[in-house]
Design a protein around this motif. Structure first.
Motif, PDB file in Angstrom:
ATOM      1  N   HIS A  78       0.837  -1.211   0.000  1.00 41.64           N
ATOM      2  CA  HIS A  78       0.000   0.000   0.000  1.00 41.64           C
ATOM      3  C   HIS A  78       0.868   1.257   0.000  1.00 41.64           C
ATOM      4  O   HIS A  78       0.685   2.158  -0.837  1.00 41.64           O
ATOM      5  N   ILE A  79       1.847   1.323   0.901  1.00 33.61           N
ATOM      6  CA  ILE A  79       2.707   2.501   0.999  1.00 33.61           C
ATOM      7  C   ILE A  79       3.607   2.613  -0.230  1.00 33.61           C
ATOM      8  O   ILE A  79       3.809   3.709  -0.773  1.00 33.61           O
ATOM      9  N   GLY A  80       4.151   1.479  -0.685  1.00 32.01           N
ATOM     10  CA  GLY A  80       5.017   1.512  -1.856  1.00 32.01           C
ATOM     11  C   GLY A  80       4.305   2.035  -3.087  1.00 32.01           C
ATOM     12  O   GLY A  80       4.880   2.787  -3.880  1.00 32.01           O
ATOM     13  N   ARG A  81       3.053   1.630  -3.250  1.00 26.82           N
ATOM     14  CA  ARG A  81       2.276   2.116  -4.400  1.00 26.82           C
ATOM     15  C   ARG A  81       2.033   3.620  -4.303  1.00 26.82           C
ATOM     16  O   ARG A  81       2.128   4.343  -5.302  1.00 26.82           O
ATOM     17  N   ASP A  86       0.945   6.190  -7.442  1.00 29.80           N
ATOM     18  CA  ASP A  86      -0.177   5.382  -7.924  1.00 29.80           C
ATOM     19  C   ASP A  86      -1.235   5.287  -6.831  1.00 29.80           C
ATOM     20  O   ASP A  86      -1.037   4.614  -5.816  1.00 29.80           O
ATOM     21  N   LEU A  87      -2.372   5.964  -7.011  1.00 29.70           N
ATOM     22  CA  LEU A  87      -3.457   5.918  -6.033  1.00 29.70           C
ATOM     23  C   LEU A  87      -4.334   4.690  -6.191  1.00 29.70           C
ATOM     24  O   LEU A  87      -5.201   4.441  -5.351  1.00 29.70           O
ATOM     25  N   GLY A  88      -4.129   3.933  -7.262  1.00 29.67           N
ATOM     26  CA  GLY A  88      -4.873   2.700  -7.443  1.00 29.67           C
ATOM     27  C   GLY A  88      -6.238   2.903  -8.084  1.00 29.67           C
ATOM     28  O   GLY A  88      -6.567   3.980  -8.589  1.00 29.67           O
ATOM     29  N   VAL A  89      -7.034   1.852  -8.034  1.00 31.11           N
ATOM     30  CA  VAL A  89      -8.370   1.841  -8.629  1.00 31.11           C
ATOM     31  C   VAL A  89      -9.396   1.652  -7.517  1.00 31.11           C
ATOM     32  O   VAL A  89      -9.221   0.815  -6.625  1.00 31.11           O
ATOM     33  N   SER A  90     -10.453   2.431  -7.545  1.00 33.12           N
ATOM     34  CA  SER A  90     -11.515   2.315  -6.556  1.00 33.12           C
ATOM     35  C   SER A  90     -12.167   0.942  -6.645  1.00 33.12           C
ATOM     36  O   SER A  90     -12.592   0.517  -7.729  1.00 33.12           O
ATOM     37  N   THR A  91     -12.245   0.252  -5.514  1.00 35.47           N
ATOM     38  CA  THR A  91     -12.843  -1.083  -5.511  1.00 35.47           C
ATOM     39  C   THR A  91     -14.363  -1.035  -5.627  1.00 35.47           C
ATOM     40  O   THR A  91     -14.980  -2.017  -6.026  1.00 35.47           O
ATOM     41  N   LEU A  93     -16.132   1.701  -7.210  1.00 33.98           N
ATOM     42  CA  LEU A  93     -16.543   2.358  -8.459  1.00 33.98           C
ATOM     43  C   LEU A  93     -15.861   1.774  -9.679  1.00 33.98           C
ATOM     44  O   LEU A  93     -16.259   2.073 -10.807  1.00 33.98           O
ATOM     45  N   LYS A  94     -14.797   0.977  -9.450  1.00 37.08           N
ATOM     46  CA  LYS A  94     -14.038   0.360 -10.540  1.00 37.08           C
ATOM     47  C   LYS A  94     -13.475   1.418 -11.496  1.00 37.08           C
ATOM     48  O   LYS A  94     -13.401   1.208 -12.704  1.00 37.08           O
ATOM     49  N   GLU A  95     -13.071   2.566 -10.943  1.00 36.70           N
ATOM     50  CA  GLU A  95     -12.469   3.649 -11.702  1.00 36.70           C
ATOM     51  C   GLU A  95     -11.178   4.073 -11.017  1.00 36.70           C
ATOM     52  O   GLU A  95     -11.028   3.895  -9.800  1.00 36.70           O
ATOM     53  N   PRO A  96     -10.227   4.641 -11.769  1.00 35.62           N
ATOM     54  CA  PRO A  96      -9.008   5.142 -11.133  1.00 35.62           C
ATOM     55  C   PRO A  96      -9.340   6.191 -10.066  1.00 35.62           C
ATOM     56  O   PRO A  96     -10.182   7.065 -10.282  1.00 35.62           O
ATOM     57  N   VAL A  97      -8.675   6.083  -8.918  1.00 35.43           N
ATOM     58  CA  VAL A  97      -8.949   7.006  -7.818  1.00 35.43           C
ATOM     59  C   VAL A  97      -8.661   8.442  -8.235  1.00 35.43           C
ATOM     60  O   VAL A  97      -9.410   9.368  -7.892  1.00 35.43           O
ATOM     61  N   ALA A  98      -7.588   8.655  -8.983  1.00 31.65           N
ATOM     62  CA  ALA A  98      -7.245  10.011  -9.424  1.00 31.65           C
ATOM     63  C   ALA A  98      -8.372  10.605 -10.261  1.00 31.65           C
ATOM     64  O   ALA A  98      -8.687  11.801 -10.149  1.00 31.65           O
ATOM     65  N   GLY A  99      -8.988   9.772 -11.100  1.00 37.76           N
ATOM     66  CA  GLY A  99     -10.094  10.266 -11.916  1.00 37.76           C
ATOM     67  C   GLY A  99     -11.314  10.613 -11.090  1.00 37.76           C
ATOM     68  O   GLY A  99     -11.986  11.622 -11.349  1.00 37.76           O
ATOM     69  N   VAL A 100     -11.627   9.791 -10.072  1.00 41.39           N
ATOM     70  CA  VAL A 100     -12.771  10.076  -9.199  1.00 41.39           C
ATOM     71  C   VAL A 100     -12.550  11.388  -8.459  1.00 41.39           C
ATOM     72  O   VAL A 100     -13.451  12.235  -8.372  1.00 41.39           O
ATOM     73  N   ILE A 101     -11.358  11.587  -7.929  1.00 44.39           N
ATOM     74  CA  ILE A 101     -11.051  12.822  -7.194  1.00 44.39           C
ATOM     75  C   ILE A 101     -11.141  14.025  -8.127  1.00 44.39           C
ATOM     76  O   ILE A 101     -11.691  15.067  -7.768  1.00 44.39           O
ATOM     77  N   THR A 102     -10.618  13.870  -9.346  1.00 45.74           N
ATOM     78  CA  THR A 102     -10.663  14.976 -10.305  1.00 45.74           C
ATOM     79  C   THR A 102     -12.107  15.364 -10.639  1.00 45.74           C
ATOM     80  O   THR A 102     -12.418  16.551 -10.818  1.00 45.74           O
ATOM     81  N   GLN A 103     -12.996  14.377 -10.712  1.00 47.31           N
ATOM     82  CA  GLN A 103     -14.404  14.665 -11.015  1.00 47.31           C
ATOM     83  C   GLN A 103     -15.106  15.380  -9.865  1.00 47.31           C
ATOM     84  O   GLN A 103     -15.937  16.276 -10.084  1.00 47.31           O
ATOM     85  N   GLN A 104     -14.784  15.005  -8.628  1.00 48.18           N
ATOM     86  CA  GLN A 104     -15.511  15.529  -7.465  1.00 48.18           C
ATOM     87  C   GLN A 104     -14.896  16.802  -6.890  1.00 48.18           C
ATOM     88  O   GLN A 104     -15.591  17.550  -6.204  1.00 48.18           O
ATOM     89  N   LEU A 288      -5.470  11.592   1.794  1.00 47.66           N
ATOM     90  CA  LEU A 288      -4.196  12.210   1.420  1.00 47.66           C
ATOM     91  C   LEU A 288      -4.415  13.595   0.813  1.00 47.66           C
ATOM     92  O   LEU A 288      -3.626  14.517   1.046  1.00 47.66           O
ATOM     93  N   LEU A 289      -5.478  13.734   0.037  1.00 46.15           N
ATOM     94  CA  LEU A 289      -5.798  15.047  -0.527  1.00 46.15           C
ATOM     95  C   LEU A 289      -6.074  16.056   0.578  1.00 46.15           C
ATOM     96  O   LEU A 289      -5.549  17.182   0.558  1.00 46.15           O
TER      97      LEU A 289
END
Length: 318
Positions: A78-81, A86-91, A93-104, A288-289
């Motif tokens: 988790h920390i290494g990623r 790499d924020l990973g993929v939302s489990t 929403l099945k979308e990249p976390v960065a994209g979800v944050i950018t939308q909201q 983190l944001l």
């Protein structure tokens, strides 16, 4: 020597402190979600405690998300990623976390900025109108600030909705777009914050009014209102500016409640949904944001201190 120490603090201690804050936020989030009772696999499958998946399905899900590994291995991964960005993929929403944050994020920034503006306007108006009006004026202003600071966001939001949306119909009930849909949520956030800002500003303003430059301004014929607004207020801004740095991060956190009450999209509502779904990547990304906002706003407040009071400068090397 003084200049060297100041530079070390600015260029060494601050980045290290920021990294420590972000690491602590990521670690606490990881531990909190893993210590919550219940099987995360059932949450991922969407069935809750009533789900009845086969052992093979459970094993496949555990392996796919790395839940079959020891906790320390999951944490290191988790920390290494996160270190690699790499924020990973939302489990959930099945979308990249960065994209979800950018939308909201844009909706949350709009709400935060308007709430902070309302808070400053309300606090400044109460302080300037009540300071210098005698003991009764100070008591009324201070009492109003104390009441405002103690108002719960959830209760205040419901009251504002009932009065101004349901009864008067001045604003949309929920999920409104444009400035009309921002006013009530922003006021819900701003009123308690204005109470805190007013209390801090009042104390700093009363101290500033006792300084010799105020007496000099009055001797030159300047009115009491002009002295408060044009002379003393600037010297009283440093404490509330510091509080505003904390307030921006606090507003991001409080929007978890406010965005839910007013059915608005934003980081707060996304965080609540992610926590309920035990969506570790999305929760971590949003936490983190918020931690980064605290760090960046703290730096901005330091810079504003030097603008408001030019005497605050990094010592120069002789």
């Amino acid at each position: 020597m003084t200049a060297t120490v100041a530079r070390l603090r600015r260029y060494g201690v601050r980045p290290a402190g920021a990294a420590l804050v972000l690491w602590a936020a990521a670690t606490v989030t990881f531990l909190a979600l893993h210590l919550v009772p219940g099987d995360p696999v059932l949450v991922l499958l969407g069935g809750g405690s009533g789900a009845n998946p086969t052992p093979e399905t459970i094993a496949a899900i555990r392996h796919a998300y790395g839940l079959d590994q020891p906790l320390y291995a999951q944490y290191l991964h988790h920390i290494g990623r996160l270190v690699t960005g790499d924020l990973g993929v939302s489990t959930s929403l099945k979308e990249p976390v960065a994209g979800v944050i950018t939308q909201q994020l844009p909706a949350t920034i709009e709400l935060t900025a308007l709430a902070l503006l309302f808070a400053w306007l309300l606090a400044g108006a109460v302080v300037l109108l009540s300071t210098g009006r005698g003991a009764l004026g100070r008591a009324l202003g201070s009492g109003l600030e104390t009441v405002a600071a103690g108002l719960p966001h959830f209760w205040l939001g419901v009251v504002l909705l009932y009065v101004f949306a349901f009864r008067l119909g001045w604003f949309p009930v929920a999920g409104g777009t444009g400035i009309a849909g921002l006013v009530l949520p922003a006021l819900t956030l701003a009123v308690p914050l204005a109470g805190y800002l007013g209390q801090v500003t009042r104390g700093a303003l009363l101290t500033a009014l006792e300084q010799p430059f105020v007496t000099s301004a009055r001797l030159r014929g300047m009115s009491s209102a002009a002295v408060r607004a044009r002379r003393a207020l600037r010297h009283a801004l440093l404490p509330p500016l510091t509080l505003s740095g904390w307030a921006v991060g606090a507003l991001f956190s409080s929007e978890v409640v406010v965005e839910s009450v007013f059915a608005r999209q934003g980081i707060g509502r996304a965080l609540l949904n992610a926590v309920l779904a035990r969506d570790l990547p999305l929760v971590t990304g949003i936490v983190l944001l918020i931690a980064a906002v605290y760090v960046l706003v703290d730096l901005a407040v330091d810079l504003l201190h030097a603008v408001v009071d030019p005497r605050i400068r990094t010592p120069r090397e002789l």
